[in-house]
Design a protein around this motif. Sequence first.
Motif, PDB file in Angstrom:
ATOM      1  N   ASN A   1       0.822  -1.223   0.000  1.00  0.00           N
ATOM      2  CA  ASN A   1       0.000   0.000   0.000  1.00  0.00           C
ATOM      3  C   ASN A   1       0.852   1.268   0.000  1.00  0.00           C
ATOM      4  OD1 ASN A   1      -2.590  -1.345   0.073  1.00  0.00           O
ATOM      5  ND2 ASN A   1      -2.130  -1.886   2.199  1.00  0.00           N
ATOM      6  N   THR A   2       1.736   1.348  -0.979  1.00  0.00           N
ATOM      7  CA  THR A   2       2.716   2.431  -1.011  1.00  0.00           C
ATOM      8  C   THR A   2       2.077   3.809  -1.109  1.00  0.00           C
ATOM      9  OG1 THR A   2       4.186   0.882  -2.148  1.00  0.00           O
ATOM     10  CG2 THR A   2       4.826   3.195  -2.134  1.00  0.00           C
ATOM     11  N   ILE A   3       1.041   3.949  -1.930  1.00  0.00           N
ATOM     12  CA  ILE A   3       0.419   5.264  -2.111  1.00  0.00           C
ATOM     13  C   ILE A   3      -0.190   5.754  -0.804  1.00  0.00           C
ATOM     14  CG2 ILE A   3      -1.409   6.539  -3.305  1.00  0.00           C
ATOM     15  CD1 ILE A   3      -0.977   4.689  -5.710  1.00  0.00           C
ATOM     16  N   CYS A   4      -0.980   4.913  -0.161  1.00  0.00           N
ATOM     17  CA  CYS A   4      -1.589   5.303   1.117  1.00  0.00           C
ATOM     18  C   CYS A   4      -0.520   5.622   2.151  1.00  0.00           C
ATOM     19  CB  CYS A   4      -2.497   4.186   1.635  1.00  0.00           C
ATOM     20  SG  CYS A   4      -4.036   3.969   0.712  1.00  0.00           S
ATOM     21  N   GLU A   5       0.519   4.807   2.202  1.00  0.00           N
ATOM     22  CA  GLU A   5       1.562   5.012   3.204  1.00  0.00           C
ATOM     23  C   GLU A   5       2.334   6.307   2.953  1.00  0.00           C
ATOM     24  OE1 GLU A   5       1.938   3.686   5.960  1.00  0.00           O
ATOM     25  OE2 GLU A   5       0.886   1.775   5.840  1.00  0.00           O
ATOM     26  N   GLU A   6       2.564   6.653   1.689  1.00  0.00           N
ATOM     27  CA  GLU A   6       3.259   7.911   1.405  1.00  0.00           C
ATOM     28  C   GLU A   6       2.390   9.115   1.748  1.00  0.00           C
ATOM     29  OE1 GLU A   6       5.286   8.230  -2.318  1.00  0.00           O
ATOM     30  OE2 GLU A   6       6.215   6.264  -2.136  1.00  0.00           O
ATOM     31  N   LEU A   7       1.092   9.008   1.527  1.00  0.00           N
ATOM     32  CA  LEU A   7       0.186  10.082   1.945  1.00  0.00           C
ATOM     33  C   LEU A   7       0.187  10.242   3.463  1.00  0.00           C
ATOM     34  CD1 LEU A   7      -2.780   9.363  -0.483  1.00  0.00           C
ATOM     35  CD2 LEU A   7      -1.512  11.519  -0.369  1.00  0.00           C
ATOM     36  N   LEU A   8       0.190   9.123   4.167  1.00  0.00           N
ATOM     37  CA  LEU A   8       0.139   9.171   5.633  1.00  0.00           C
ATOM     38  C   LEU A   8       1.488   9.535   6.246  1.00  0.00           C
ATOM     39  CD1 LEU A   8      -2.271   6.197   6.121  1.00  0.00           C
ATOM     40  CD2 LEU A   8      -2.628   8.486   7.045  1.00  0.00           C
ATOM     41  N   ARG A   9       2.565   9.264   5.554  1.00  0.00           N
ATOM     42  CA  ARG A   9       3.865   9.758   6.026  1.00  0.00           C
ATOM     43  C   ARG A   9       3.880  11.282   5.995  1.00  0.00           C
ATOM     44  NH1 ARG A   9       8.933   8.421   2.396  1.00  0.00           N
ATOM     45  NH2 ARG A   9       7.859   9.937   1.063  1.00  0.00           N
ATOM     46  N   ALA A  10       3.272  11.850   4.964  1.00  0.00           N
ATOM     47  CA  ALA A  10       3.230  13.306   4.835  1.00  0.00           C
ATOM     48  C   ALA A  10       2.212  13.941   5.780  1.00  0.00           C
ATOM     49  CB  ALA A  10       2.916  13.692   3.397  1.00  0.00           C
ATOM     50  N   PHE A  11       1.126  13.220   6.069  1.00  0.00           N
ATOM     51  CA  PHE A  11       0.046  13.751   6.917  1.00  0.00           C
ATOM     52  C   PHE A  11      -0.247  12.757   8.049  1.00  0.00           C
ATOM     53  CE2 PHE A  11      -0.361  15.899   2.903  1.00  0.00           C
ATOM     54  CZ  PHE A  11      -0.786  17.187   3.223  1.00  0.00           C
ATOM     55  N   PRO A  12       0.686  12.598   8.985  1.00  0.00           N
ATOM     56  CA  PRO A  12       0.545  11.549  10.007  1.00  0.00           C
ATOM     57  C   PRO A  12      -0.622  11.743  10.959  1.00  0.00           C
ATOM     58  CG  PRO A  12       2.421  12.977  10.496  1.00  0.00           C
ATOM     59  CD  PRO A  12       1.970  13.328   9.117  1.00  0.00           C
ATOM     60  N   SER A  13      -1.111  12.968  11.118  1.00  0.00           N
ATOM     61  CA  SER A  13      -2.214  13.179  12.057  1.00  0.00           C
ATOM     62  C   SER A  13      -3.506  12.523  11.572  1.00  0.00           C
ATOM     63  CB  SER A  13      -2.443  14.681  12.291  1.00  0.00           C
ATOM     64  OG  SER A  13      -2.937  15.312  11.123  1.00  0.00           O
ATOM     65  N   PHE A  14      -3.546  12.098  10.305  1.00  0.00           N
ATOM     66  CA  PHE A  14      -4.747  11.459   9.757  1.00  0.00           C
ATOM     67  C   PHE A  14      -4.753   9.949   9.981  1.00  0.00           C
ATOM     68  CE2 PHE A  14      -4.929  15.482   7.663  1.00  0.00           C
ATOM     69  CZ  PHE A  14      -6.248  15.696   7.314  1.00  0.00           C
ATOM     70  N   ARG A  15      -3.658   9.394  10.450  1.00  0.00           N
ATOM     71  CA  ARG A  15      -3.614   7.945  10.642  1.00  0.00           C
ATOM     72  C   ARG A  15      -4.531   7.540  11.791  1.00  0.00           C
ATOM     73  NH1 ARG A  15      -0.311   3.841   8.954  1.00  0.00           N
ATOM     74  NH2 ARG A  15       1.192   5.300   8.007  1.00  0.00           N
ATOM     75  N   ASP A  16      -5.376   6.579  11.533  1.00  0.00           N
ATOM     76  CA  ASP A  16      -6.324   6.062  12.526  1.00  0.00           C
ATOM     77  C   ASP A  16      -6.404   4.559  12.323  1.00  0.00           C
ATOM     78  OD1 ASP A  16      -8.447   5.293  14.096  1.00  0.00           O
ATOM     79  OD2 ASP A  16      -9.800   6.877  13.421  1.00  0.00           O
ATOM     80  N   ASP A  17      -5.775   3.810  13.216  1.00  0.00           N
ATOM     81  CA  ASP A  17      -5.685   2.362  13.050  1.00  0.00           C
ATOM     82  C   ASP A  17      -7.030   1.660  13.132  1.00  0.00           C
ATOM     83  OD1 ASP A  17      -2.956   2.571  12.741  1.00  0.00           O
ATOM     84  OD2 ASP A  17      -2.510   2.200  14.855  1.00  0.00           O
ATOM     85  N   SER A  18      -8.077   2.386  13.571  1.00  0.00           N
ATOM     86  CA  SER A  18      -9.403   1.776  13.641  1.00  0.00           C
ATOM     87  C   SER A  18     -10.152   1.864  12.309  1.00  0.00           C
ATOM     88  CB  SER A  18     -10.237   2.443  14.735  1.00  0.00           C
ATOM     89  OG  SER A  18     -10.561   3.785  14.389  1.00  0.00           O
ATOM     90  N   ARG A  19      -9.571   2.575  11.342  1.00  0.00           N
ATOM     91  CA  ARG A  19     -10.233   2.767  10.048  1.00  0.00           C
ATOM     92  C   ARG A  19      -9.390   2.156   8.935  1.00  0.00           C
ATOM     93  NH1 ARG A  19     -10.783   8.476   8.583  1.00  0.00           N
ATOM     94  NH2 ARG A  19     -12.599   7.836   7.362  1.00  0.00           N
ATOM     95  N   PRO A  20     -10.013   1.767   7.821  1.00  0.00           N
ATOM     96  CA  PRO A  20      -9.237   1.279   6.682  1.00  0.00           C
ATOM     97  C   PRO A  20      -8.259   2.348   6.210  1.00  0.00           C
ATOM     98  CG  PRO A  20     -11.569   0.798   6.385  1.00  0.00           C
ATOM     99  CD  PRO A  20     -11.474   1.706   7.575  1.00  0.00           C
ATOM    100  N   LEU A  21      -7.121   1.903   5.749  1.00  0.00           N
ATOM    101  CA  LEU A  21      -6.062   2.814   5.336  1.00  0.00           C
ATOM    102  C   LEU A  21      -6.532   3.754   4.231  1.00  0.00           C
ATOM    103  CD1 LEU A  21      -3.128   2.895   6.397  1.00  0.00           C
ATOM    104  CD2 LEU A  21      -2.446   1.625   4.357  1.00  0.00           C
ATOM    105  N   HIS A  22      -7.305   3.235   3.279  1.00  0.00           N
ATOM    106  CA  HIS A  22      -7.708   4.077   2.155  1.00  0.00           C
ATOM    107  C   HIS A  22      -8.684   5.166   2.582  1.00  0.00           C
ATOM    108  CE1 HIS A  22     -11.336   1.498   1.961  1.00  0.00           C
ATOM    109  NE2 HIS A  22     -11.883   2.471   1.251  1.00  0.00           N
ATOM    110  N   ARG A  23      -9.454   4.930   3.662  1.00  0.00           N
ATOM    111  CA  ARG A  23     -10.352   5.972   4.154  1.00  0.00           C
ATOM    112  C   ARG A  23      -9.551   7.128   4.760  1.00  0.00           C
ATOM    113  NH1 ARG A  23     -14.767   6.183   1.752  1.00  0.00           N
ATOM    114  NH2 ARG A  23     -15.178   7.825   3.281  1.00  0.00           N
ATOM    115  N   CYS A  24      -8.481   6.805   5.484  1.00  0.00           N
ATOM    116  CA  CYS A  24      -7.607   7.846   6.023  1.00  0.00           C
ATOM    117  C   CYS A  24      -6.978   8.647   4.880  1.00  0.00           C
ATOM    118  CB  CYS A  24      -6.509   7.231   6.887  1.00  0.00           C
ATOM    119  SG  CYS A  24      -7.098   6.315   8.330  1.00  0.00           S
TER     120      CYS A  24
END
Length: 297
Positions: free
Chosen positions: A119-142
């Motif tokens: 899931n490289t695309i999602c992970e690169e988005l979340l590396r840039a915007f870490p405050s959006f990471r929520d382990d209770s939600r699917p990665l693509h929703r974050c």
Amino acid sequence: MPAIGLHITRTAGTSLHTAFGSKLERGQMYVCSSAIQRLRDNEFIVPGPLAVDRLLFIFGHYVHEHLVAAYPRRRVFLFTVLRDPIDRSLSNLRHINKLRADIHEQPMELAEYAATQSNTICEELLRAFPSFRDDSRPLHRCALDILDLFDFVGLPHTLPQLAEHIAQKLEVAAPEIGVENATQRNAPAQGDTAAMTILREKHSEDIALFDALRRRPDGLGRRPNKSDDAWDRFAAANPGTREEKIHSWLQHLRHYYVSEVKEFMKVEEATQLLEEVRQQHDQFTAAYRALLDPNAT
């Protein structure tokens, strides 16, 4: 109005910033993807806070939410380019094997590559915007929530349209960008069916993100009606003064660069490159030492 772009790997971003390099003056553009490349190009490594204020175009893998949060909503043009997840992955594998061939190493097999990527695309988005990471939600929703902040979410073939929008914001002439048919150029050799199955499984969230964007009327391309509510939530999650946010981004940038330089120093040619830099550009000696200063990371 400044433009800030998050460069997702293997999405033709180099073509974009290269085109704008001819339209902007020195000190108006900063590409934050590689400390080593900046040394090769005789550019400053980490800008100072005052230099950031003069930047009109910031683009790279290491854009971070603290940088974005330093700008009021509607006062910055935020953009990124995505790509079909499997096509992007196969392009990345070809890129890796080109680099391996340059140093006479054996190519990486598809099965080995598929096992190491997720899931490289999602992970690169979340590396840039870490405050959006929520382990209770699917990665693509974050990731979708992150993209709600963006003014333009494009595909490689939409680079000319994106360039026009950026040029309008920067008040410069739009550069010409040649767009190759990346899908055909990187058409996969589907011989290893098991490896392709693993690749798709390990990028299931990226695929879900891409599918969701395609279903949205404004999912890809120019997004003039982006949600102010999303920006308000984002701003609330990133409090502080503009100066504090810029400082925090520069610290993140320094951290990324230090990791990169340490890896690069393992390569034989690193010593020669840095010696050439020191001889020709004395100012980089201090910049390089500051970069590696553990108290600054």
